[in-house]
Design an enzyme around this catalytic site. Structure first.
Site, PDB file in Angstrom:
ATOM      1  N   HIS A  72     -69.352  92.953 -27.920  1.00 15.94           N
ATOM      2  CA  HIS A  72     -69.839  93.724 -26.769  1.00 15.94           C
ATOM      3  C   HIS A  72     -70.618  94.946 -27.263  1.00 15.94           C
ATOM      4  CE1 HIS A  72     -67.374  92.156 -23.145  1.00 15.94           C
ATOM      5  NE2 HIS A  72     -67.624  91.183 -24.000  1.00 15.94           N
ATOM      6  N   TYR A 200     -65.851  99.589 -15.848  1.00 18.86           N
ATOM      7  CA  TYR A 200     -64.871 100.625 -15.524  1.00 18.86           C
ATOM      8  C   TYR A 200     -65.344 101.243 -14.213  1.00 18.86           C
ATOM      9  CZ  TYR A 200     -62.941 100.456 -20.291  1.00 18.86           C
ATOM     10  OH  TYR A 200     -62.339 100.066 -21.465  1.00 18.86           O
ATOM     11  N   PRO A 292     -54.265 103.273 -21.032  1.00 14.53           N
ATOM     12  CA  PRO A 292     -55.134 102.216 -21.576  1.00 14.53           C
ATOM     13  C   PRO A 292     -56.628 102.374 -21.271  1.00 14.53           C
ATOM     14  CG  PRO A 292     -53.794 101.385 -19.756  1.00 14.53           C
ATOM     15  CD  PRO A 292     -53.323 102.768 -20.027  1.00 14.53           C
ATOM     16  N   LYS A 296     -57.514 102.378 -26.539  1.00  8.02           N
ATOM     17  CA  LYS A 296     -57.239 102.981 -27.847  1.00  8.02           C
ATOM     18  C   LYS A 296     -55.856 102.686 -28.435  1.00  8.02           C
ATOM     19  CE  LYS A 296     -61.055 104.704 -28.818  1.00  8.02           C
ATOM     20  NZ  LYS A 296     -61.531 103.315 -28.878  1.00  8.02           N
ATOM     21  N   TYR A 384     -65.501 105.400 -28.112  1.00 12.22           N
ATOM     22  CA  TYR A 384     -65.088 104.070 -27.638  1.00 12.22           C
ATOM     23  C   TYR A 384     -65.089 103.051 -28.773  1.00 12.22           C
ATOM     24  CZ  TYR A 384     -64.199 100.349 -24.320  1.00 12.22           C
ATOM     25  OH  TYR A 384     -63.608  99.294 -23.644  1.00 12.22           O
TER      26      TYR A 384
HETATM   27  P1  RFL Z   1     -45.575  96.937 -29.833  1.00 14.14           P
HETATM   28  O1  RFL Z   1     -46.680  95.973 -29.519  1.00 14.14           O
HETATM   29  O2  RFL Z   1     -44.801  97.507 -28.713  1.00 14.14           O
HETATM   30  O3  RFL Z   1     -44.593  96.177 -30.833  1.00 14.14           O
HETATM   31  C1  RFL Z   1     -43.342  96.704 -31.191  1.00 14.14           C
HETATM   32  C2  RFL Z   1     -42.405  95.561 -31.524  1.00 14.14           C
HETATM   33  O4  RFL Z   1     -41.148  96.086 -31.925  1.00 14.14           O
HETATM   34  C3  RFL Z   1     -40.105  95.342 -31.319  1.00 14.14           C
HETATM   35  N1  RFL Z   1     -38.909  96.197 -31.251  1.00 14.14           N
HETATM   36  C4  RFL Z   1     -37.894  96.121 -32.138  1.00 14.14           C
HETATM   37  N2  RFL Z   1     -37.703  95.333 -33.191  1.00 14.14           N
HETATM   38  C5  RFL Z   1     -36.550  95.518 -33.905  1.00 14.14           C
HETATM   39  N3  RFL Z   1     -35.601  96.434 -33.568  1.00 14.14           N
HETATM   40  C6  RFL Z   1     -35.775  97.249 -32.514  1.00 14.14           C
HETATM   41  N4  RFL Z   1     -34.825  98.154 -32.208  1.00 14.14           N
HETATM   42  C7  RFL Z   1     -36.950  97.117 -31.743  1.00 14.14           C
HETATM   43  N5  RFL Z   1     -37.434  97.744 -30.649  1.00 14.14           N
HETATM   44  C8  RFL Z   1     -38.616  97.163 -30.361  1.00 14.14           C
HETATM   45  C9  RFL Z   1     -40.675  94.944 -29.973  1.00 14.14           C
HETATM   46  O5  RFL Z   1     -40.029  93.796 -29.442  1.00 14.14           O
HETATM   47  C10 RFL Z   1     -42.135  94.676 -30.330  1.00 14.14           C
HETATM   48  O6  RFL Z   1     -42.377  93.319 -30.668  1.00 14.14           O
HETATM   49  O7  RFL Z   1     -46.097  98.157 -30.702  1.00 14.14           O
HETATM   50  P2  RFL Z   1     -47.250  98.211 -31.825  1.00 14.14           P
HETATM   51  O8  RFL Z   1     -47.089  97.078 -32.812  1.00 14.14           O
HETATM   52  O9  RFL Z   1     -47.283  99.598 -32.312  1.00 14.14           O
HETATM   53  O10 RFL Z   1     -48.613  97.868 -31.064  1.00 14.14           O
HETATM   54  C11 RFL Z   1     -49.131  98.756 -30.098  1.00 14.14           C
HETATM   55  C12 RFL Z   1     -49.918  97.981 -29.028  1.00 14.14           C
HETATM   56  O11 RFL Z   1     -49.136  96.911 -28.560  1.00 14.14           O
HETATM   57  C13 RFL Z   1     -50.355  98.887 -27.863  1.00 14.14           C
HETATM   58  O12 RFL Z   1     -50.794 100.138 -28.343  1.00 14.14           O
HETATM   59  C14 RFL Z   1     -51.495  98.271 -27.035  1.00 14.14           C
HETATM   60  O13 RFL Z   1     -51.087  97.088 -26.406  1.00 14.14           O
HETATM   61  C15 RFL Z   1     -51.996  99.257 -25.968  1.00 14.14           C
HETATM   62  N6  RFL Z   1     -53.039  98.695 -25.103  1.00 14.14           N
HETATM   63  C16 RFL Z   1     -54.356  98.615 -25.538  1.00 14.14           C
HETATM   64  N7  RFL Z   1     -54.693  99.022 -26.780  1.00 14.14           N
HETATM   65  C17 RFL Z   1     -55.982  98.901 -27.242  1.00 14.14           C
HETATM   66  O14 RFL Z   1     -56.266  99.302 -28.385  1.00 14.14           O
HETATM   67  N8  RFL Z   1     -56.980  98.319 -26.468  1.00 14.14           N
HETATM   68  C18 RFL Z   1     -56.717  97.864 -25.209  1.00 14.14           C
HETATM   69  O15 RFL Z   1     -57.626  97.303 -24.591  1.00 14.14           O
HETATM   70  C19 RFL Z   1     -55.380  98.041 -24.684  1.00 14.14           C
HETATM   71  N9  RFL Z   1     -55.067  97.624 -23.451  1.00 14.14           N
HETATM   72  C20 RFL Z   1     -52.728  98.256 -23.817  1.00 14.14           C
HETATM   73  C21 RFL Z   1     -53.776  97.718 -22.998  1.00 14.14           C
HETATM   74  C22 RFL Z   1     -51.428  98.326 -23.317  1.00 14.14           C
HETATM   75  C23 RFL Z   1     -51.150  97.896 -22.032  1.00 14.14           C
HETATM   76  N10 RFL Z   1     -49.799  97.988 -21.600  1.00 14.14           N
HETATM   77  C24 RFL Z   1     -49.110  96.904 -21.022  1.00 14.14           C
HETATM   78  C25 RFL Z   1     -49.009  99.129 -21.958  1.00 14.14           C
HETATM   79  C26 RFL Z   1     -53.515  97.292 -21.726  1.00 14.14           C
HETATM   80  C27 RFL Z   1     -52.215  97.420 -21.217  1.00 14.14           C
HETATM   81  C28 RFL Z   1     -52.007  96.981 -19.793  1.00 14.14           C
HETATM   82  C1  PHB Z   2     -58.019  94.563 -21.383  1.00 17.44           C
HETATM   83  O1  PHB Z   2     -58.896  93.675 -21.461  1.00 17.44           O
HETATM   84  O2  PHB Z   2     -56.826  94.294 -21.243  1.00 17.44           O
HETATM   85  C2  PHB Z   2     -58.425  95.993 -21.450  1.00 17.44           C
HETATM   86  C3  PHB Z   2     -59.750  96.304 -21.752  1.00 17.44           C
HETATM   87  C4  PHB Z   2     -60.143  97.641 -21.788  1.00 17.44           C
HETATM   88  C5  PHB Z   2     -59.218  98.633 -21.532  1.00 17.44           C
HETATM   89  C6  PHB Z   2     -57.896  98.320 -21.251  1.00 17.44           C
HETATM   90  C7  PHB Z   2     -57.488  96.986 -21.203  1.00 17.44           C
HETATM   91  O3  PHB Z   2     -59.624  99.936 -21.557  1.00 17.44           O
END
Ligand code: RFL
Ligand code: PHB
Length: 389
Positions: A72, A200, A292, A296, A384
């Protein structure tokens, strides 16, 4: 059991760190609380910065990403019926890649399995012991059976609700938090994306985001109330509301269909300092959360992994502690910049319950400035696509 680095959490941070260390012959064991299927069932991030792509390449896990990810070069921003584009490549020379976190995690699991890496699933009662000594160890249980791992270092990659952050004594730890007064209701549907780029949308009815996973898989979000439950929203109600929040021209071409996933995420900014205590290092969501809006979260987790991986390499390959000693400071410097961008973009795009007429005018003025000013667009684009490591 003995290993060099005990990694708590088998999400993207833990797996990426484990796989990168493996490429340098450094041993690790990953402890994950859930099953692999559960971890792969979570629908989260979709936008990857070049820095993360580079790390996945170094880890030998970028084949499918390059074959199936979408490049993108820019994004669309709308307010009311106005829409403009911020061109990333024009302003920074770099695009972002749209490739789901689920797929990143799947590729990392495949690589760890191919290398016979040890991942223990469904671990319980994880306790970090003696992290402030030269001989830390982790205790836990699997199926009621107690286990112990002795190690040189512990990487806390267990997300916001994990145990690692809590292992740092309260008198040494400082936490900063902002909770937003709304959530995001997200759906995944097997329909073509409404546009080939993300939209957005700031609307009088609240924020909306049109994103995607592939040509026939779309991801849409709408700002919702914190008291809403996913089951309160029928698919029909979601599509109607989304159409009201995006420009009429886009709404007219939106293809709707049944949702295959529907969930609500609260929005939070959170940072814990420091990100190191003795031989324990915090990585990713356990140390910081962003709303989100700026995409980031995963990308900032990846920059932590970059600093920690290089610090550990420096330790094992050159006998130098300089990299691990400066880990917290270096990681936090970049974390706070990602926090600022995510907070700024969230503030610009959402409706707040206590927003005054003046506040609303400020949002429009800022959107119009961004629309018309190259320097403002460049600043947005640089953030971004990801600030340098
Ligand atoms: P995670 O993915 O939460 O993984 C942590 C893992 O640890 C396990 N765990 C344990 N294991 C052993 N013992 C324990 N006591 C434990 N407690 C927990 C959990 O089961 C899990 O498997 O953290 P990690 O690896 O630091 O990764 C971070 C990312 O997952 C998170 O920052 C992103 O998903 C955030 N996010 C986005 N980030 C982006 O860079 N670009 C995006 O477009 C973006 N979109 C989003 C998002 C997060 C969202 N939500 C649901 C919060 C969109 C959404 C809707
Ligand atoms: C997504 O595709 O889940 C997504 C994309 C951009 C964002 C957050 C989530 O800023």
């Amino acid at each position: 059991m003995k290993t060099q680095v005990a990694i708590i959490g088998g999400g993207p941070s833990g797996l990426l760190l484990s796989q990168l260390l493996h490429t340098r012959g450094i041993d690790s064991v990953v402890l994950e609380r859930k099953t692999k299927e559960y971890v792969l069932g979570r629908i989260r991030a979709g936008v990857l910065e070049q820095g993360l792509v580079g790390l996945l390449e170094e880890a030998g896990c970028a084949g499918r990403l390059h074959a199936e990810g979408y490049v993108h070069d820019g994004t669309l921003i709308s307010y009311g019926d106005e829409m403009f584009r911020v061109d990333f490549t024009e302003h920074t020379g770099k695009p972002v890649i749209v490739y789901g976190q689920t797929e990143v995690t799947r590729d990392l699991y495949a690589a760890r399995e191919a290398a016979s890496g040890i991942i223990e699933f469904e671990v319980e009662d994880v306790v970090i012991n003696r992290a402030d000594s030269e001989a830390p160890f982790v205790t836990y249980s699997v199926g009621g059976e107690p286990r112990r791992i002795d190690c040189d270092f512990i990487a806390g990659c267990d997300g916001f609700h994990g145990v690692s952050r809590q292992a740092i004594p309260l008198d040494l730890r400082r936490e900063y938090e902002k909770v937003y007064p709304f959530g995001w209701l997200g759906i995944l549907s097997e329909t073509p994306p409404v546009n080939h780029e993300l939209i957005y949308a700031n609307s009088t009815r609240g924020f909306a985001l049109c994103s995607m996973r592939n040509e026939n898989l779309s991801r849409y979000y709408i700002q919702c109330s914190l008291s809403d439950k996913p089951e309160d929203w029928t698919d029909e109600a979601f599509w109607q509301e989304l159409k009201r929040r995006i420009p009429a021209e886009e709404a007219a071409t939106l293809v709707t269909g049944p949702s295959i996933e529907k969930s609500i995420a609260p929005l939070r900014s959170f940072v814990t300092e420091p990100m190191r205590w003795g031989r324990l290092f915090l990585c990713g969501d356990t140390a910081h959360i962003v709303p989100p809006t700026g995409a980031k979260g995963l990308n900032t987790a990846a920059s932590d992994v970059h600093y920690l991986y290089n610090g550990l390499r420096d330790f094992y390959e050159n006998g130098s502690s300089a990299g691990i000693d400066s880990y917290s400071e270096k990681a936090l410097r970049r974390v706070w910049k990602a926090e600022r961008f995510s907070w700024w973009f969230s503030s610009l795009m959402h409706r707040y319950p206590d927003q005054s007429e003046f506040d609303l005018k400020m949002q429009v003025a800022e959107l119009e400035f961004l629309r018309s000013n190259k320097a403002a667009q460049q600043a947005m684009a640089e953030n971004y696509v990801g600030l340098p490591y």
